[in-house]
Motif scaffolding. Structure first.
Motif, PDB file in Angstrom:
ATOM      1  N   TYR A  81       0.833  -1.208   0.000  1.00  0.00           N
ATOM      2  CA  TYR A  81       0.000   0.000   0.000  1.00  0.00           C
ATOM      3  C   TYR A  81       0.869   1.260   0.000  1.00  0.00           C
ATOM      4  O   TYR A  81       0.599   2.210  -0.722  1.00  0.00           O
ATOM      5  CB  TYR A  81      -0.919   0.035   1.220  1.00  0.00           C
ATOM      6  CG  TYR A  81      -2.102  -0.906   1.197  1.00  0.00           C
ATOM      7  CD1 TYR A  81      -2.614  -1.445   0.021  1.00  0.00           C
ATOM      8  CD2 TYR A  81      -2.743  -1.241   2.383  1.00  0.00           C
ATOM      9  CE1 TYR A  81      -3.711  -2.288   0.023  1.00  0.00           C
ATOM     10  CE2 TYR A  81      -3.845  -2.072   2.399  1.00  0.00           C
ATOM     11  CZ  TYR A  81      -4.325  -2.599   1.218  1.00  0.00           C
ATOM     12  OH  TYR A  81      -5.416  -3.420   1.231  1.00  0.00           O
ATOM     13  N   ARG A  82       1.902   1.252   0.833  1.00  0.00           N
ATOM     14  CA  ARG A  82       2.772   2.429   0.920  1.00  0.00           C
ATOM     15  C   ARG A  82       3.499   2.670  -0.404  1.00  0.00           C
ATOM     16  O   ARG A  82       3.569   3.803  -0.886  1.00  0.00           O
ATOM     17  CB  ARG A  82       3.779   2.271   2.057  1.00  0.00           C
ATOM     18  CG  ARG A  82       4.640   3.502   2.221  1.00  0.00           C
ATOM     19  CD  ARG A  82       5.563   3.408   3.391  1.00  0.00           C
ATOM     20  NE  ARG A  82       6.299   4.658   3.521  1.00  0.00           N
ATOM     21  CZ  ARG A  82       7.106   4.933   4.496  1.00  0.00           C
ATOM     22  NH1 ARG A  82       7.296   4.068   5.469  1.00  0.00           N
ATOM     23  NH2 ARG A  82       7.732   6.081   4.538  1.00  0.00           N
ATOM     24  N   LEU A  96      -1.131   4.283  -1.540  1.00  0.00           N
ATOM     25  CA  LEU A  96      -2.531   4.100  -1.152  1.00  0.00           C
ATOM     26  C   LEU A  96      -2.785   4.334   0.333  1.00  0.00           C
ATOM     27  O   LEU A  96      -3.884   4.716   0.724  1.00  0.00           O
ATOM     28  CB  LEU A  96      -2.991   2.683  -1.522  1.00  0.00           C
ATOM     29  CG  LEU A  96      -2.932   2.336  -3.002  1.00  0.00           C
ATOM     30  CD1 LEU A  96      -3.248   0.861  -3.218  1.00  0.00           C
ATOM     31  CD2 LEU A  96      -3.887   3.223  -3.782  1.00  0.00           C
ATOM     32  N   ALA A  97      -1.787   4.058   1.162  1.00  0.00           N
ATOM     33  CA  ALA A  97      -1.958   4.196   2.604  1.00  0.00           C
ATOM     34  C   ALA A  97      -0.601   4.186   3.291  1.00  0.00           C
ATOM     35  O   ALA A  97       0.385   3.691   2.737  1.00  0.00           O
ATOM     36  CB  ALA A  97      -2.815   3.057   3.162  1.00  0.00           C
ATOM     37  N   SER A 153      -5.297   6.510   5.327  1.00  0.00           N
ATOM     38  CA  SER A 153      -5.514   6.222   3.912  1.00  0.00           C
ATOM     39  C   SER A 153      -6.489   7.246   3.361  1.00  0.00           C
ATOM     40  O   SER A 153      -7.571   7.446   3.931  1.00  0.00           O
ATOM     41  CB  SER A 153      -6.076   4.808   3.720  1.00  0.00           C
ATOM     42  OG  SER A 153      -6.369   4.580   2.355  1.00  0.00           O
ATOM     43  N   LYS A 154      -6.098   7.900   2.291  1.00  0.00           N
ATOM     44  CA  LYS A 154      -6.938   8.914   1.646  1.00  0.00           C
ATOM     45  C   LYS A 154      -7.418   9.960   2.654  1.00  0.00           C
ATOM     46  O   LYS A 154      -8.565  10.382   2.637  1.00  0.00           O
ATOM     47  CB  LYS A 154      -8.124   8.263   0.942  1.00  0.00           C
ATOM     48  CG  LYS A 154      -7.711   7.300  -0.147  1.00  0.00           C
ATOM     49  CD  LYS A 154      -8.904   6.607  -0.759  1.00  0.00           C
ATOM     50  CE  LYS A 154      -8.410   5.510  -1.688  1.00  0.00           C
ATOM     51  NZ  LYS A 154      -9.429   4.531  -1.970  1.00  0.00           N
ATOM     52  N   GLY A 155      -6.529  10.336   3.566  1.00  0.00           N
ATOM     53  CA  GLY A 155      -6.843  11.370   4.542  1.00  0.00           C
ATOM     54  C   GLY A 155      -7.664  10.904   5.726  1.00  0.00           C
ATOM     55  O   GLY A 155      -8.008  11.701   6.594  1.00  0.00           O
ATOM     56  N   ARG A 156      -7.969   9.636   5.810  1.00  0.00           N
ATOM     57  CA  ARG A 156      -8.780   9.122   6.919  1.00  0.00           C
ATOM     58  C   ARG A 156      -7.945   8.213   7.807  1.00  0.00           C
ATOM     59  O   ARG A 156      -7.265   7.296   7.332  1.00  0.00           O
ATOM     60  CB  ARG A 156      -9.976   8.343   6.386  1.00  0.00           C
ATOM     61  CG  ARG A 156     -10.907   7.919   7.506  1.00  0.00           C
ATOM     62  CD  ARG A 156     -12.252   7.549   6.998  1.00  0.00           C
ATOM     63  NE  ARG A 156     -13.178   7.412   8.117  1.00  0.00           N
ATOM     64  CZ  ARG A 156     -14.293   6.736   8.050  1.00  0.00           C
ATOM     65  NH1 ARG A 156     -14.658   6.174   6.914  1.00  0.00           N
ATOM     66  NH2 ARG A 156     -15.082   6.644   9.092  1.00  0.00           N
ATOM     67  N   LEU A 194      -8.121  -2.532   2.264  1.00  0.00           N
ATOM     68  CA  LEU A 194      -8.463  -1.162   1.855  1.00  0.00           C
ATOM     69  C   LEU A 194      -9.667  -1.092   0.924  1.00  0.00           C
ATOM     70  O   LEU A 194     -10.377  -0.096   0.917  1.00  0.00           O
ATOM     71  CB  LEU A 194      -7.280  -0.477   1.173  1.00  0.00           C
ATOM     72  CG  LEU A 194      -6.258   0.207   2.050  1.00  0.00           C
ATOM     73  CD1 LEU A 194      -5.262   0.968   1.195  1.00  0.00           C
ATOM     74  CD2 LEU A 194      -6.858   1.090   3.108  1.00  0.00           C
ATOM     75  N   GLU A 195      -9.918  -2.145   0.159  1.00  0.00           N
ATOM     76  CA  GLU A 195     -11.035  -2.093  -0.766  1.00  0.00           C
ATOM     77  C   GLU A 195     -12.372  -1.963  -0.019  1.00  0.00           C
ATOM     78  O   GLU A 195     -13.367  -1.588  -0.611  1.00  0.00           O
ATOM     79  CB  GLU A 195     -11.054  -3.306  -1.693  1.00  0.00           C
ATOM     80  CG  GLU A 195     -11.524  -4.591  -1.048  1.00  0.00           C
ATOM     81  CD  GLU A 195     -11.785  -5.699  -2.047  1.00  0.00           C
ATOM     82  OE1 GLU A 195     -12.442  -5.457  -3.088  1.00  0.00           O
ATOM     83  OE2 GLU A 195     -11.328  -6.810  -1.799  1.00  0.00           O
ATOM     84  N   SER A 199     -14.332   2.935   3.286  1.00  0.00           N
ATOM     85  CA  SER A 199     -14.873   4.067   2.504  1.00  0.00           C
ATOM     86  C   SER A 199     -14.471   5.382   3.115  1.00  0.00           C
ATOM     87  O   SER A 199     -14.107   5.506   4.229  1.00  0.00           O
ATOM     88  CB  SER A 199     -16.383   3.959   2.424  1.00  0.00           C
ATOM     89  OG  SER A 199     -16.957   3.798   3.703  1.00  0.00           O
TER      90      SER A 199
END
Length: 166
Positions: A21-22, A26-27, A63-66, A162-163, A166
């Motif tokens: 992911y890194r 992605l995260a 991930s994605k700011g969350r 991660l999939e 949300s």
């Protein structure tokens, strides 16, 4: 195989997943180390080590700011996941994390079938509360099949959780 070794295998797969992911951007998720207190005795070869304090959860990151926080649990039980596998301090941490708008969950692995599921904190909490009201002390396997997202290996990612976030 001991519970610790089974759990370590799942943690290792998640750590590899987090590296992928890194590298893909992605995260950024890391394993939270358990703080240890080591007592050294210079006169003896035996040292004593014990956990300094209760940890939080196995993994934390973004991930994605969350913000995400989760624990990984493995069970040999084919028909249910025992709630005794989760400690009070883990429930408290996941709850507090979620109150801060983070995404809190547990990855549950049924070792014999090699199936992994994402159990959200809300799902976990409802079972936890019911247990203390005299209800079941485990979550049935069928609940996972019908209500939780199954985590699969795909695209070079061993435990692609991660999939489902949300």
């Amino acid at each position: 195989m001991s519970q610790g070794k089974r759990g370590k295998a799942l943690e290792n797969m998640i750590e590899h997943t987090n590296s992928v992911y890194r590298s893909k951007g992605l995260a950024l998720v890391h394993k939270e180390p358990t703080p240890w207190n080591v007592n050294y005795n210079p006169k003896k070869r035996v040292n004593i080590a014990f956990p300094e304090k209760k940890g939080t959860v196995d993994f934390e990151g973004v991930s994605k700011g969350r913000s995400i926080a989760f624990d990984a649990k493995t069970t040999e039980n084919k028909t249910s996941f025992p709630l005794k596998n989760i400690a009070d301090h883990q429930i408290n941490y996941l709850r507090d994390h979620q109150k801060q708008e983070g995404f809190s969950f547990i990855i549950v692995e049924f070792a014999k079938s090699q199936e992994r599921f994402l159990l959200t904190f809300d799902q976990l909490h409802s079972w936890w509360v019911e247990m203390f009201r005299g209800g079941r002390k485990s979550i049935p396997y069928q609940y996972f099949k019908e209500n939780c997202k199954q985590i699969r290996s795909r695209n070079g990612v061993a435990v692609d959780y991660l999939e489902h976030i949300s």
